[in-house]
Design a protein around this motif. Structure first.
Motif, PDB file in Angstrom:
ATOM      1  N   LEU A  18       0.841  -1.187   0.000  1.00 22.02           N
ATOM      2  CA  LEU A  18       0.000   0.000   0.000  1.00 22.02           C
ATOM      3  C   LEU A  18       0.878   1.240   0.000  1.00 22.02           C
ATOM      4  N   GLY A  19       0.238   2.390  -0.105  1.00 21.47           N
ATOM      5  CA  GLY A  19       0.986   3.632  -0.099  1.00 21.47           C
ATOM      6  C   GLY A  19       0.250   4.693   0.681  1.00 21.47           C
ATOM      7  N   PHE A  20       0.990   5.734   1.045  1.00 24.58           N
ATOM      8  CA  PHE A  20       0.396   6.911   1.675  1.00 24.58           C
ATOM      9  C   PHE A  20       1.020   8.137   1.034  1.00 24.58           C
ATOM     10  N   LYS A  21       0.218   9.216   0.964  1.00 31.96           N
ATOM     11  CA  LYS A  21       0.716  10.416   0.305  1.00 31.96           C
ATOM     12  C   LYS A  21       0.156  11.652   0.996  1.00 31.96           C
ATOM     13  N   GLY A  22       0.941  12.700   1.058  1.00 31.38           N
ATOM     14  CA  GLY A  22       0.475  13.957   1.633  1.00 31.38           C
ATOM     15  C   GLY A  22       1.550  14.587   2.503  1.00 31.38           C
ATOM     16  N   ALA A  23       1.376  15.887   2.746  1.00 33.58           N
ATOM     17  CA  ALA A  23       2.408  16.632   3.484  1.00 33.58           C
ATOM     18  C   ALA A  23       2.615  16.115   4.902  1.00 33.58           C
ATOM     19  N   GLY A  24       1.583  15.484   5.479  1.00 31.76           N
ATOM     20  CA  GLY A  24       1.725  14.993   6.849  1.00 31.76           C
ATOM     21  C   GLY A  24       2.100  13.514   6.923  1.00 31.76           C
ATOM     22  N   THR A  25       2.385  12.905   5.781  1.00 31.29           N
ATOM     23  CA  THR A  25       2.594  11.453   5.748  1.00 31.29           C
ATOM     24  C   THR A  25       3.819  11.017   6.548  1.00 31.29           C
ATOM     25  N   ALA A  26       4.943  11.697   6.352  1.00 33.74           N
ATOM     26  CA  ALA A  26       6.176  11.273   7.036  1.00 33.74           C
ATOM     27  C   ALA A  26       5.987  11.342   8.551  1.00 33.74           C
ATOM     28  N   ASP A  27       5.367  12.410   9.015  1.00 28.87           N
ATOM     29  CA  ASP A  27       5.156  12.553  10.458  1.00 28.87           C
ATOM     30  C   ASP A  27       4.258  11.446  11.000  1.00 28.87           C
ATOM     31  N   TRP A  28       3.187  11.151  10.254  1.00 30.65           N
ATOM     32  CA  TRP A  28       2.255  10.133  10.747  1.00 30.65           C
ATOM     33  C   TRP A  28       2.889   8.744  10.739  1.00 30.65           C
ATOM     34  N   LEU A  29       3.612   8.421   9.668  1.00 31.54           N
ATOM     35  CA  LEU A  29       4.245   7.095   9.607  1.00 31.54           C
ATOM     36  C   LEU A  29       5.302   6.958  10.706  1.00 31.54           C
ATOM     37  N   ALA A  30       6.054   8.029  10.942  1.00 30.65           N
ATOM     38  CA  ALA A  30       7.063   7.979  12.008  1.00 30.65           C
ATOM     39  C   ALA A  30       6.380   7.796  13.358  1.00 30.65           C
ATOM     40  N   ALA A  31       5.231   8.443  13.525  1.00 27.14           N
ATOM     41  CA  ALA A  31       4.497   8.309  14.791  1.00 27.14           C
ATOM     42  C   ALA A  31       3.967   6.889  14.987  1.00 27.14           C
ATOM     43  N   GLN A  32       3.814   6.156  13.888  1.00 26.68           N
ATOM     44  CA  GLN A  32       3.364   4.757  13.992  1.00 26.68           C
ATOM     45  C   GLN A  32       4.532   3.810  14.271  1.00 26.68           C
ATOM     46  N   GLY A  33       5.742   4.381  14.380  1.00 27.56           N
ATOM     47  CA  GLY A  33       6.898   3.564  14.733  1.00 27.56           C
ATOM     48  C   GLY A  33       7.725   3.091  13.553  1.00 27.56           C
ATOM     49  N   LEU A  34       7.452   3.610  12.364  1.00 28.47           N
ATOM     50  CA  LEU A  34       8.232   3.195  11.192  1.00 28.47           C
ATOM     51  C   LEU A  34       9.511   4.023  11.071  1.00 28.47           C
ATOM     52  N   GLU A  87      -9.209  11.568  10.791  1.00 33.44           N
ATOM     53  CA  GLU A  87      -9.081  12.373  12.008  1.00 33.44           C
ATOM     54  C   GLU A  87      -7.694  12.249  12.628  1.00 33.44           C
ATOM     55  N   THR A  88      -7.135  11.020  12.591  1.00 28.92           N
ATOM     56  CA  THR A  88      -5.867  10.802  13.310  1.00 28.92           C
ATOM     57  C   THR A  88      -4.640  11.017  12.435  1.00 28.92           C
ATOM     58  N   ALA A  89      -4.833  11.105  11.131  1.00 27.71           N
ATOM     59  CA  ALA A  89      -3.674  11.247  10.237  1.00 27.71           C
ATOM     60  C   ALA A  89      -3.847  12.490   9.360  1.00 27.71           C
ATOM     61  N   PRO A  90      -3.591  13.679   9.915  1.00 24.69           N
ATOM     62  CA  PRO A  90      -3.799  14.896   9.134  1.00 24.69           C
ATOM     63  C   PRO A  90      -2.848  14.993   7.944  1.00 24.69           C
ATOM     64  N   LEU A  91      -3.388  15.380   6.823  1.00 24.21           N
ATOM     65  CA  LEU A  91      -2.635  15.533   5.572  1.00 24.21           C
ATOM     66  C   LEU A  91      -1.860  14.272   5.199  1.00 24.21           C
ATOM     67  N   CYS A  92      -2.466  13.146   5.460  1.00 27.06           N
ATOM     68  CA  CYS A  92      -1.879  11.854   5.079  1.00 27.06           C
ATOM     69  C   CYS A  92      -3.012  11.002   4.517  1.00 27.06           C
ATOM     70  N   PHE A  93      -2.858  10.612   3.273  1.00 24.72           N
ATOM     71  CA  PHE A  93      -3.970   9.940   2.595  1.00 24.72           C
ATOM     72  C   PHE A  93      -3.525   8.581   2.042  1.00 24.72           C
ATOM     73  N   PRO A  94      -4.357   7.559   2.241  1.00 19.57           N
ATOM     74  CA  PRO A  94      -3.972   6.237   1.731  1.00 19.57           C
ATOM     75  C   PRO A  94      -3.971   6.195   0.213  1.00 19.57           C
ATOM     76  N   LEU A  95      -3.067   5.440  -0.326  1.00 14.43           N
ATOM     77  CA  LEU A  95      -2.907   5.321  -1.777  1.00 14.43           C
ATOM     78  C   LEU A  95      -2.879   3.822  -2.080  1.00 14.43           C
ATOM     79  N   PRO A  96      -4.031   3.213  -2.295  1.00 10.73           N
ATOM     80  CA  PRO A  96      -4.033   1.757  -2.513  1.00 10.73           C
ATOM     81  C   PRO A  96      -3.180   1.380  -3.719  1.00 10.73           C
TER      82      PRO A  96
END
Lengths: 206, 85
Positions: free
Chosen positions: A34-50, A92-101
């Motif tokens: 899967l993929g994620f895209k958006g200005a907030g993506t790096a922050d959200w993925l890092a917050a998930q422990g990646l 709500e929990t992942a601002p500016l982060c959008f899934p990219l199937p």
């Protein structure tokens, strides 16, 4: 009538035998990604422990052997089972982060063999030799005149690539790769021959 | 083979790129129709060095290239944020 070339259902190698052709190629398209895209993506993925690659066009592996590829500052491609991440995501929990199937948009082909860069040189303009294109590097470029993502990796202890390209033209790409690998004694193999579960030394995850 | 340097992806075959037109200042949203028509439909089309929008198609990445349109020589490429501040 001309015989049909090796197709997705061709399985000439026994996954249990342990031996691989000099150049092996398997279709990983049924494996999760899967993929994620958006200005907030790096922050959200890092917050998930990646652990994320610091720059675009780089990839890293996590401790489960899953591949985290950074395609741009705000776009990530995740190869492997990231179901927990998918469940954790919400508007709500992942601002500016959008899934990219990516499961239905991109075919995923894995190539393994030390001749892989030479074979790729026939169909791709980017220099993919190991000393120029180190493990983890990504090229988003043209392969056999199709747009494709090429990720360098060690697969079963050999040079290899993950190749992701539009799924609607993947049969054409598969045929091109079959043709290109013939002179290097290459052949398609079943997915299990290159997947992690069946071989301890394998790097490819799915 | 002609090579262009993509600011995101590095040197690539020119066949991976698509032309996107001259870089020119966008009129104000309230500007007269004539000014918008000029912006959309008219191009300088003069010989010399121009700044143009180019797209790296495999990544859908837009950037700016400085090109001599007389000789078709690409002089430099830039991330948009380096030019449009």
């Amino acid at each position: 009538m001309q015989p049909r070339r090796q197709s997705f259902i061709a399985v000439p190698t026994d996954p249990c035998s342990g031996s691989l052709p000099a150049l092996a190629m398997a279709d990983f398209s049924l494996r999760p990604r899967l993929g994620f895209k958006g200005a907030g993506t790096a922050d959200w993925l890092a917050a998930q422990g990646l652990s994320l690659p610091p720059e675009p066009n780089q990839s890293v592996k996590d401790d489960q052997g899953r591949l985290i590829a950074r395609l741009s500052w705000g776009e990530f491609l995740l190869l492997g089972d990231f179901a927990a991440l998918q469940s954790a995501w919400s508007f709500e929990t992942a601002p500016l982060c959008f899934p990219l199937p990516r499961l239905h948009s991109h075919a995923w082909i894995v190539i393994s063999g030390d001749a892989a860069p030479k074979m790729m040189a026939k169909i791709c303009g980017v220099d993919l030799r190991a000393h120029k294109f180190a493990q983890g590097r990504i090229a988003q470029t043209s392969v056999a005149r199709l747009n494709a993502i090429v990720i360098a990796d060690r697969i079963r202890g050999r040079l290899g690539f993950h190749l992701l390209s539009d799924i609607s033209t993947s049969q054409y790409l598969w045929d091109c790769l079959c043709d290109a690998m013939l002179e290097f004694d290459g052949a398609p193999v079943v997915l299990e021959a290159l997947a992690k579960e069946s071989h301890g030394q394998t790097d490819a995850q799915g | 083979m002609k090579i262009m340097n993509c600011p995101l992806n590095g040197p690539r075959n020119i066949s991976e790129f698509a032309y996107g037109g001259e870089v020119k200042p966008t009129p104000d949203a309230q500007a007269p129709t004539q000014e918008w028509a000029d912006y959309v439909y008219y191009h300088a089309n003069q010989p010399g060095i121009l700044r143009e929008w180019w797209l790296h198609v495999p990544t859908s990445y837009w950037f700016i290239a400085e090109r001599d349109v007389t000789t078709d020589r690409i002089i430099a490429t830039f991330k948009p944020e380096e030019v449009l501040r």
